[in-house]
Motif scaffolding. Sequence first.
Motif, PDB file in Angstrom:
ATOM      1  N   GLY A 140       0.836  -1.244  -0.070  1.00  0.00           N
ATOM      2  CA  GLY A 140       0.126   0.103   0.013  1.00  0.00           C
ATOM      3  C   GLY A 140       0.996   1.334  -0.007  1.00  0.00           C
ATOM      4  O   GLY A 140       1.880   1.444  -0.676  1.00  0.00           O
ATOM      5  N   SER A 141       0.385   2.309   0.865  1.00  0.00           N
ATOM      6  CA  SER A 141       1.151   3.355   0.936  1.00  0.00           C
ATOM      7  C   SER A 141       2.551   3.495   1.430  1.00  0.00           C
ATOM      8  O   SER A 141       3.147   4.330   1.374  1.00  0.00           O
ATOM      9  N   GLN A 142       2.741   2.598   2.131  1.00  0.00           N
ATOM     10  CA  GLN A 142       4.088   2.291   3.128  1.00  0.00           C
ATOM     11  C   GLN A 142       5.147   1.475   2.306  1.00  0.00           C
ATOM     12  O   GLN A 142       4.560   0.302   2.095  1.00  0.00           O
ATOM     13  N   ILE A 143       6.309   2.192   2.092  1.00  0.00           N
ATOM     14  CA  ILE A 143       7.353   1.201   1.719  1.00  0.00           C
ATOM     15  C   ILE A 143       7.672   0.255   3.038  1.00  0.00           C
ATOM     16  O   ILE A 143       7.801   0.699   4.034  1.00  0.00           O
ATOM     17  N   THR A 144       8.101  -0.860   2.487  1.00  0.00           N
ATOM     18  CA  THR A 144       8.482  -1.644   3.698  1.00  0.00           C
ATOM     19  C   THR A 144       9.679  -2.609   3.144  1.00  0.00           C
ATOM     20  O   THR A 144      10.067  -2.527   2.102  1.00  0.00           O
ATOM     21  N   LEU A 145       9.953  -3.549   4.187  1.00  0.00           N
ATOM     22  CA  LEU A 145      11.010  -4.474   3.946  1.00  0.00           C
ATOM     23  C   LEU A 145      10.781  -5.425   2.619  1.00  0.00           C
ATOM     24  O   LEU A 145      11.791  -5.679   2.064  1.00  0.00           O
ATOM     25  N   ALA A 146       9.430  -5.861   2.439  1.00  0.00           N
ATOM     26  CA  ALA A 146       9.306  -6.552   1.030  1.00  0.00           C
ATOM     27  C   ALA A 146       9.531  -5.694  -0.056  1.00  0.00           C
ATOM     28  O   ALA A 146      10.144  -6.316  -1.015  1.00  0.00           O
ATOM     29  N   ASP A 147       9.336  -4.424  -0.314  1.00  0.00           N
ATOM     30  CA  ASP A 147       9.846  -3.691  -1.260  1.00  0.00           C
ATOM     31  C   ASP A 147      11.423  -3.472  -1.378  1.00  0.00           C
ATOM     32  O   ASP A 147      12.009  -3.860  -2.446  1.00  0.00           O
ATOM     33  N   CYS A 148      11.906  -3.492  -0.453  1.00  0.00           N
ATOM     34  CA  CYS A 148      13.497  -3.381  -0.442  1.00  0.00           C
ATOM     35  C   CYS A 148      14.477  -4.585  -0.758  1.00  0.00           C
ATOM     36  O   CYS A 148      15.042  -4.580  -1.683  1.00  0.00           O
ATOM     37  N   LEU A 149      13.368  -5.977  -0.645  1.00  0.00           N
ATOM     38  CA  LEU A 149      14.051  -7.041  -1.029  1.00  0.00           C
ATOM     39  C   LEU A 149      13.520  -7.312  -2.439  1.00  0.00           C
ATOM     40  O   LEU A 149      14.499  -7.873  -3.261  1.00  0.00           O
ATOM     41  N   ALA A 150      12.443  -6.980  -2.678  1.00  0.00           N
ATOM     42  CA  ALA A 150      11.793  -7.433  -4.214  1.00  0.00           C
ATOM     43  C   ALA A 150      12.692  -6.678  -5.251  1.00  0.00           C
ATOM     44  O   ALA A 150      12.743  -6.911  -6.432  1.00  0.00           O
ATOM     45  N   ALA A 151      12.740  -5.029  -5.000  1.00  0.00           N
ATOM     46  CA  ALA A 151      13.286  -4.242  -5.948  1.00  0.00           C
ATOM     47  C   ALA A 151      14.569  -4.807  -6.547  1.00  0.00           C
ATOM     48  O   ALA A 151      14.677  -4.663  -7.981  1.00  0.00           O
ATOM     49  N   PRO A 152      15.436  -5.188  -5.982  1.00  0.00           N
ATOM     50  CA  PRO A 152      16.787  -5.703  -6.499  1.00  0.00           C
ATOM     51  C   PRO A 152      16.630  -6.743  -7.316  1.00  0.00           C
ATOM     52  O   PRO A 152      17.403  -7.050  -8.320  1.00  0.00           O
ATOM     53  N   MET A 153      15.754  -7.898  -6.954  1.00  0.00           N
ATOM     54  CA  MET A 153      15.331  -9.047  -7.559  1.00  0.00           C
ATOM     55  C   MET A 153      14.701  -8.894  -8.950  1.00  0.00           C
ATOM     56  O   MET A 153      15.010  -9.196 -10.052  1.00  0.00           O
ATOM     57  N   PHE A 154      13.910  -7.878  -8.991  1.00  0.00           N
ATOM     58  CA  PHE A 154      13.128  -7.445 -10.200  1.00  0.00           C
ATOM     59  C   PHE A 154      14.147  -6.566 -11.157  1.00  0.00           C
ATOM     60  O   PHE A 154      13.774  -6.628 -12.440  1.00  0.00           O
ATOM     61  N   ASP A 155      15.063  -6.079 -10.555  1.00  0.00           N
ATOM     62  CA  ASP A 155      16.027  -5.118 -11.252  1.00  0.00           C
ATOM     63  C   ASP A 155      16.710  -6.025 -12.253  1.00  0.00           C
ATOM     64  O   ASP A 155      16.957  -5.363 -13.453  1.00  0.00           O
ATOM     65  N   LEU A 156      16.860  -7.175 -11.880  1.00  0.00           N
ATOM     66  CA  LEU A 156      17.708  -8.043 -12.521  1.00  0.00           C
ATOM     67  C   LEU A 156      16.710  -8.831 -13.705  1.00  0.00           C
ATOM     68  O   LEU A 156      17.143  -8.911 -14.741  1.00  0.00           O
ATOM     69  N   PHE A 157      15.764  -9.408 -13.005  1.00  0.00           N
ATOM     70  CA  PHE A 157      14.825 -10.335 -13.872  1.00  0.00           C
ATOM     71  C   PHE A 157      14.231  -9.221 -14.912  1.00  0.00           C
ATOM     72  O   PHE A 157      14.166  -9.689 -16.340  1.00  0.00           O
ATOM     73  N   LEU A 158      13.896  -8.135 -14.768  1.00  0.00           N
ATOM     74  CA  LEU A 158      13.373  -7.060 -15.894  1.00  0.00           C
ATOM     75  C   LEU A 158      14.414  -6.662 -16.920  1.00  0.00           C
ATOM     76  O   LEU A 158      13.882  -6.223 -17.953  1.00  0.00           O
ATOM     77  N   LYS A 159      15.426  -7.332 -16.780  1.00  0.00           N
ATOM     78  CA  LYS A 159      16.619  -6.805 -17.831  1.00  0.00           C
ATOM     79  C   LYS A 159      16.518  -8.127 -18.914  1.00  0.00           C
ATOM     80  O   LYS A 159      17.050  -7.690 -19.981  1.00  0.00           O
ATOM     81  N   THR A 160      15.673  -9.029 -18.811  1.00  0.00           N
ATOM     82  CA  THR A 160      15.667 -10.275 -19.433  1.00  0.00           C
ATOM     83  C   THR A 160      14.655 -10.146 -20.708  1.00  0.00           C
ATOM     84  O   THR A 160      13.486  -9.462 -20.110  1.00  0.00           O
ATOM     85  N   PRO A 161      14.620 -10.495 -21.646  1.00  0.00           N
ATOM     86  CA  PRO A 161      13.496 -10.520 -22.796  1.00  0.00           C
ATOM     87  C   PRO A 161      12.292 -11.397 -22.187  1.00  0.00           C
ATOM     88  O   PRO A 161      10.996 -11.266 -22.643  1.00  0.00           O
ATOM     89  N   GLU A 162      12.529 -12.423 -21.554  1.00  0.00           N
ATOM     90  CA  GLU A 162      11.542 -13.306 -20.937  1.00  0.00           C
ATOM     91  C   GLU A 162      10.549 -12.608 -19.851  1.00  0.00           C
ATOM     92  O   GLU A 162       9.517 -12.863 -19.759  1.00  0.00           O
ATOM     93  N   ALA A 163      11.075 -11.564 -19.498  1.00  0.00           N
ATOM     94  CA  ALA A 163      10.209 -10.676 -18.234  1.00  0.00           C
ATOM     95  C   ALA A 163       9.053 -10.092 -18.715  1.00  0.00           C
ATOM     96  O   ALA A 163       7.924 -10.097 -18.288  1.00  0.00           O
TER      97      ALA A 163
END
Length: 217
Positions: free
Chosen positions: A161-184
Amino acid sequence: MSAMLHLYGAEYSVYVRAVRIALAEKGVSYHQTPIDIFNKAGVPDSYLDLQPFGKIPALRHAGFELFETTAILQYIDEAFEGPDLQPSSPQARARMAQILSILNSYAYRTLVWDIFVERIAKPQEGKQTDEAKIAAALPAAKTVLNALEKLADDDGPFLLGSQITLADCLAAPMFDLFLKTPEALALVEPAPRLGTWWRDVSARTSFLETLPQTRQV
């Protein structure tokens, strides 16, 4: 707490970056000691005294030693002043813990190692991509994204929701890599909540200031 926090780990690590994002969100100063777990000589014995499994990150703070990323993230939020990175309600806190578990148990191996490393990192190092591994990982990646899409809060902009949490802190660097791939692209397209989340979280100062300059895993 005034004592300097010492963070151990290489900037290429998804998990080290998650901790650095949390530190940036809290406004905590720290000293980082690079530890390259892929060094041919292995990790230093002195580091194994701190982290016996030889993984990263680990930290020292005011005589307190800690390893395991989720524990470190929680400590940073609770030991230092600054914006809360954990929800206050039991249900929202449980949802955050659920998302952290999904990221650790299912997302990291699938999105980072089985897809990003095979498609992007290996060719950059002159190594052959294992197409069979990528193909086998795609159904698991779809399950991960579908699960996160369903759990993501409708109102955003963050996963809870409106509050950034530890879940966002961990998800962001994972998605940063994954979204560099054409499969994403094909996998993220049916996930509008995640798409909106990514647009917002990837524009935050904490995300931009922690962009690694070296390979990422």
